[in-house]
Structures are given as C-alpha cells and as structure tokens.
Design an enzyme around this catalytic site. Structure first.
Site, PDB file in Angstrom:
ATOM      1  N   HIS A   6       0.818  -1.208   0.000  1.00 20.06           N
ATOM      2  CA  HIS A   6       0.000   0.000   0.000  1.00 20.06           C
ATOM      3  C   HIS A   6       0.854   1.262   0.000  1.00 20.06           C
ATOM      4  O   HIS A   6       0.363   2.337  -0.344  1.00 20.06           O
ATOM      5  CB  HIS A   6      -0.959  -0.014   1.185  1.00 20.06           C
ATOM      6  N   HIS A  11      -2.069 -12.468  -3.053  1.00 20.62           N
ATOM      7  CA  HIS A  11      -3.139 -13.170  -2.345  1.00 20.62           C
ATOM      8  C   HIS A  11      -2.789 -14.622  -2.048  1.00 20.62           C
ATOM      9  O   HIS A  11      -3.648 -15.379  -1.598  1.00 20.62           O
ATOM     10  CB  HIS A  11      -4.438 -13.069  -3.149  1.00 20.62           C
TER      11      HIS A  11
END
Length: 724
Positions: A99, A267
């Site tokens: 992020h 993921h």
C-alpha cells in the site's frame, strides 16, 4: 466578560494570532488564487536532520545482514497489543509495503513508496489503509535501533520483501536509498471527491469504460489503493472488475502478466479482515484524539485478538496455507466453483460451493477452527476474464515461472519510483539491467570540452535553437520518480522525437548537426545537446555584458531504442511548457497552474521557476518562435528586460483573446508586446511579483544572470545520479 463566561464559551483566555487549526488558512478567502505551495513542499524547516545530513551516505554504513536478521525475527514475534495472524506478521507487512508502493502512478510519477509518505495524511488515514498504523508501530523498535541509517521509506518496503522471504519466496533483489520526507504532500492530487469511497463514477467519464478515468489518477475510488474488492462501486461483477483492474495496473506501469502475477502472488499469503461490525470502528488516525497514541480505527469488538480485526470488510484467507508462498491460490481458485456471500462485516465476497475440511485455512487465532477460503471480485476476474485466465493457466503449468514472474513484478512495484539503477544501494541490488529502469550506458569523458564548444559555436545554429533543444531534452525530468532528463539523449528516439512540444522538424535539423559533432569529437549526443545550451547562454550573456562560463558535467551516455520502453515513456510527453510559452491545446486547468506542475516535477523552487522563465523569454526560446512575453528590444541577450518591462507601469495589459493579451503603452494606446497568462502571472500574483521585482531592479542585472545560470545547471544535471 467574566473569566467563567470566557471558559464556558470555549474561547481561549490567552490572546494568540497563530492559525493552528487544520484546514484553516488565510488564503482560503481566495480559493481561485494561484497556490504556490506545491513548489515549497518539504521546506528545510520541516526537516529534523542536521544540516548536511545525507541519507544516501548514511545508509551505506548500515549493517545490512544484522538488519535483515532482525527483520526476519520480527515476522514471528507476535505482540500482545496487536497479535499476528497465525503468529506471523508476513501478510501484514506485505500489505504495508504494497500500500506504500501501490500509490505510484506513471502519468506524473507521483505516489509510491519512495518517500515514506504513508506516515502522513491523507495516506495514513485512507480507508484502504485501515490498521497499517499498527504495522508501522510494530516496525518502530527496529527503526529506533538503527536510527538514521535506515529511512522509514526503506524500512516499510524492506518489511514486505523480507515477509515474502520468510514465507518461502526468495527476493529478486532489493535496493536501499529512499529518503524520507517530513511533512505531508498535501498538494498531490488524489481526486476531487469530498468523501471517502465516493462512487467511482465521479472520476470516470463513463464508469463502464475504465480508460475514461480522470488522469493522472489510477485508483478507482478516493481512499483506495487499487480497485474495490467487492466489485465496481461495491457491486460484484468479475468481468467489469477485470477491466478496472487492467486499467488501474496499467496506470501503475504494469502489463497484464505482471498484473496477474501481482494479484496471485499478493493473495497467496495473508488474509482479509472483516470479522466484526465495520460501522463500530473508531475514526481514522488524523481524526483521533491524543489518547489514541496516533492510532485510528479503534475496534471495540476486537478484544485483543487478530481474528476480530476489520479492515477491508471481507473476511478470510485466500489459500489453505496463508503463511507459505505456494501455488495454493491457483489450486483453490481454479479447483472450485464459487458463490457470493456476505462477510460478518457485510461485505460481498466469494466462497467455494464445496470444499473439504482439510483444504480450509485454520482460524488466525485458534488452529482448531477452520473457515472457508475467500476470493475478492478481482480474484474472480483472474478466472473469468479470458486474457487473465490464459496467464493464470501459463503460471499453473510452470510454478517456477510464476515464482520468478511474481518476484520480478514485486521488485518492479516496490522500486518503480526509485529511479535508474545508478541510484540503487546495498548488497542485494540485482546485476540485471531492466528496461523499466530506463538504462543509459556510461558516456565517454575522453574528449575536449573546449573543442566541442568551438565546433558548436561555428555550427551556424542560433542561440534559440541551442537553448531550446537542451531545454526540451532536460525538461522531461521528474523528481517524483527520477525518470526523464537529458542523460541518454532520448529526445532523438521515439517517442520523444515526434512529440509536438519538441517541434519535430526543427529538432531533426538541430540533431543532424549534433550527431555529426558527436561522431567527430567523441562526445555523446547527450553531452553535445547540453553543452550547446551552455554555448548559447554564454553567448547571450556576453552580448549583455557578462563574461560567464556555464557549469558543465561531461559523461552522459546515449540510450538506444532497445533500452527504451516506448509505451512507458509516453506519459512523459509535455502537454504544456510555460517556460517555452506553449501548450498542446486548451485545458480546463489554467496555463499558470500547468506551469507550476511542471516546475514542481522538475524540482524547481518558485524563485528558480521565475528566473528561468524570464531568461528563456529574452533568449527567444518560445515554441515556434512566437513573440508572446518577449519583453525586450534585444532578443538573444541574457538581460533582465522581461522583468523590467513586466513591472513598468507605463504599460497596461489588455485581454485580446483566450489566453492572449496586448501590452499597451498607456500614453499612446500603441501595442508594444503581446503576452499570455503565463507571462503576466509573474506581475500579478503577489508572491511571484515580489520575485520579479527583485530581478527588475537596476542593481539586479548580474544577479539575474548568475541566478539563471545556477537554475539552468540544476535542470541540466538533475538526472546525473552517476555523479551526485
């Protein structure tokens, strides 16, 4: 008024005149006024480091091995105040790094993890960054130990890379060298929305056509890093989401294969958090009161357990072994059929219709409990979009290729804004030259600068040609991601040579001369281009009565087409250049605002911008030779005439057409000159006029020349990381 009444009314009993309330400003009275703050970001007064502190020197003193050892130990050192999922902080630290880096956008090079800006608003309080305040605090003991030898920017990115290593994925490489900022970058445009997660329609001309998203934005909604995990505007539809994913990652400089690798690799580990009531969360860090210790999003239902955390609102892990980098993501995604369900926090997520108990991931707190794995709408897009699916099948057929592809994509994601390889520091810098690093070969230094200057002077080129070409070559530099600039002479290659702002026909004639001089003298074309600019300025200064030498650093190299990722360079094309009084077309944004944007990307201060523009005007470097703003009778001389005549009250300014003005003598009404808004703002804006007046003074002629040359040399050498 009594003291009691003063206190009861909430008024401070002490007289003070400082504006300390966030969002309050004296300039807010005039919202249309030109805001120069973007040129004043990161003033030295905000920096706590000692004068002369150089992080890029300090980090070389770091014990890299000891730091890595401490980072690996951190991953499984679960803290009572913020327990780790499955006793491993890997997924958390990957999200922190992702992020930080994921805000990068190729359109203007802004964002990214290169400055540690996630520590400050607005990023520290974006809805998509819920709980990352805790991740940074978990890193504090390591930052405290190593002090100024490691920046927050480096530490956050390193945390994600080490997390992958601790979960079984060897890193492709890592570089130190990111320097921290010490103040919020309030002037980066993240979107016009006035509320978090406003419908993405607000930043698209047509939300069903993702490529109509407003530039330079990449994320689909205010406060998100990429796309909404539940679907477009929170409505699940994997095929629609696929198109948003594709455009968003393209705007981060990623192709389809890199996009799939990043999605799958990201993921493969960790989990989503949505095991609670999202509406019960407290306010974000910037809105929290002092007792929160800089934390936000307090969770009354968490009870000290990671399994009760709420961040994205989705709840669950993607794979059966969320602390191990493996092929589990593909095995579950393609090995099961999926259906829509709601998380405990009320978010849409996909869960397998039928899955054996042993293939379910265990609870993040209690290994005796198992839960369904989950997929986001973006994950389902990997399966349902034909092109993404084909790439997934390629990865599934060759796990080693997938691991290598992801490691490379992760390296690119986390290093894209660090600049060329010459800026890389540390023992894990890869040997390989990557095309997205904009490689430039070393240039020759074994030639006579004076000989080249003499041949340039005898070439017959005008001052305007020499100065304009050097400027056009160097102006592409962006301090936001350290790309562009004169080194490499890419102005002679596609796509640069064909950009309208470079006047392709004129440029081709000038480059023919420079390439011949390069072949004759051994100097690179890049060096000849910059050196010719110096020759032009020295000639113009001499005509104005000043015998000067423009500083020059030789050694630039010439890039080749094979070293140039054409698509990646397209966003560097200037749409406007106030320094040459040109813009490609009319825009909603005012020309003077576009000038500020370019000046900031080039790393210029407001004073440097002022003196450069005034000098460029009198040198006659306007695009296509237009005379707007050429306020002098002695074009080609490096004089302060632009400022003298701009501030002379014997003239008045009369609008003539869109963005064009006549400069008229008050006594006779005769038109003396013409100008654009970019010219006149230096006489109308109170701050810029104060600078213009300095250079218009009778005693400023020499100062103007010296300041112009200093600012010019800064622009020409901005990308010389090999000698900085």
């Amino acid at each position: 008024m009594s003291e009691d009444k003063q206190q009861a009314s909430g008024k401070c009993p002490v007289m003070h005149g400082g504006v300390t309330e966030s969002g309050a400003s004296n300039t807010s009275w005039w919202p249309e006024a030109l805001n120069l703050d973007i040129l004043h970001q990161h003033d030295t007064k905000t920096n706590p480091m000692d004068a002369g502190f150089d992080y890029r020197k300090e980090v070389r003193k770091l014990d890299f091995d000891e730091l890595k050892k401490d980072m690996h130990a951190l991953m499984t050192d679960s803290q009572d105040w913020w327990p780790a999922d499955w006793g491993h902080y890997g997924g958390f630290m990957i999200r922190l790094a992702w992020h930080a880096a994921g805000t990068y956008r190729i359109a203007d090079g802004r964002g990214g993890g290169g400055t540690g800006n996630q520590r400050f608003a607005p990023l520290n309080s974006w809805p998509d960054n819920v709980s990352l305040d805790k991740a940074r605090r978990l890193l504090w003991p390591i930052k405290k130990k190593y002090g100024n030898k490691i920046s927050w920017a480096d530490l956050m990115i390193l945390a994600g890379t080490v997390a992958y290593e601790s979960m079984g994925l060897p890193a492709y490489g890592f570089s130190f060298g990111r320097e921290d900022i010490w103040h919020p970058e309030k002037d980066i445009y993240w979107g016009a929305e006035k509320e978090w997660l406003a419908p993405s329609d607000e930043r698209y001309q047509n939300v069903d056509k993702p490529d109509t998203m407003e530039n330079p934005l990449a994320a689909v909604q205010m406060g998100l890093i990429y796309v909404n995990p539940e679907g477009v505007n929170g409505v699940p539809d994997p095929l629609k989401t696929a198109e948003q994913v594709r455009v968003t990652f393209k705007r981060m400089a990623m192709n389809d294969e890199e996009t799939v690798a990043l999605t799958a690799g990201g993921h493969t580990v960790g989990k989503c958090h949505g095991n609670g009531d999202a509406d019960a969360l407290g306010v974000e860090p910037e809105a929290a009161d002092v007792e929160q210790q800089g934390f936000g999003w307090s969770n009354p239902s968490q009870g000290g357990k990671a399994g009760k955390a709420v961040s994205s609102g989705l709840e669950g892990a993607w794979t059966s072994e969320p602390t191990r980098f493996d092929m589990g993501y593909f095995e579950l995604l393609f090995g099961h059929e999926w259906e829509l369900k709601k998380s405990p926090a009320g978010a849409w997520q996909w869960e397998p219709i039928d899955i054996s108990e042993e293939n379910k991931p265990v609870d993040a707190d209690d290994p005796a409990i198992r839960h369904n794995p989950i997929m986001t709408d973006a994950d389902m897009a990997m399966k349902m979009d034909p092109d993404f699916c084909a790439i997934c099948e390629k990865f599934m057929a060759d796990p080693d290729y997938f691991r290598d592809s992801f490691a490379r994509a992760w390296f690119k994601l986390t290093h894209r804004d660090l600049g060329p390889k010459s800026r890389y520091i540390g023992p894990e810098v890869p040997d390989e030259d990557l095309i997205w690093q904009d490689p430039v070969p070393a240039g020759n230094t074994n030639y006579s600068v004076e000989t080249v200057k003499e041949k340039i002077a005898d070439s017959g080129l005008s001052i305007a040609d020499m100065v304009s070409t050097a400027w056009d070559s160097a102006r592409t530099f962006r301090q936001s991601d350290m790309r562009g600039g004169a080194n490499g002479a890419r102005i002679r290659l596609a796509p640069h040579k064909d950009w309208q702002g470079n006047e392709p026909e004129r440029l081709a004639k000038v480059l023919n001369v420079y390439e011949a001089l390069s072949a004759e003298t051994g100097a690179s074309v890049a060096d000849v281009i910059v050196l010719a600019g110096s020759v032009g300025i020295e000639r113009a200064a001499k005509a104005a009565g000043f015998d000067v030498v423009v500083p020059f650093l030789k050694g630039r190299g010439d890039a080749t087409s094979e070293m140039t990722d054409i698509e990646s360079f397209e966003p560097l094309e200037p749409l406007a250049d106030g320094f040459r009084n040109w813009q490609k077309q009319d825009y909603i944004v005012k020309p003077e605002e576009m000038l500020l944007d370019r000046a900031q990307l080039m790393g210029l201060t407001a004073v440097e911008m002022t003196v450069l523009l005034g000098g460029m005007r009198v040198l006659g470097t306007n695009y296509a030779g237009t005379k707007h703003g050429v306020f002098t009778e002695h074009e080609g001389q490096l004089s302060n005439d632009f400022f003298v005549n701009l501030t002379d009250m014997k003239y008045k300014w009369v609008p003539k057409g869109r963005n064009v003005y006549d400069i008229v003598e008050r006594k006779t009404d005769a038109v003396k000159w013409t100008a654009t808004r970019v010219d006149l703002v230096f006489g109308s804006n109170s701050i810029l006029r104060s600078y213009a007046e300095v250079y218009a003074q009778d005693d400023a002629k020499e100062k103007f020349v010296n300041d112009f040359i200093a600012a010019w040399a800064k622009v020409m050498n901005a990308d010389r990381f090999d000698v900085q």
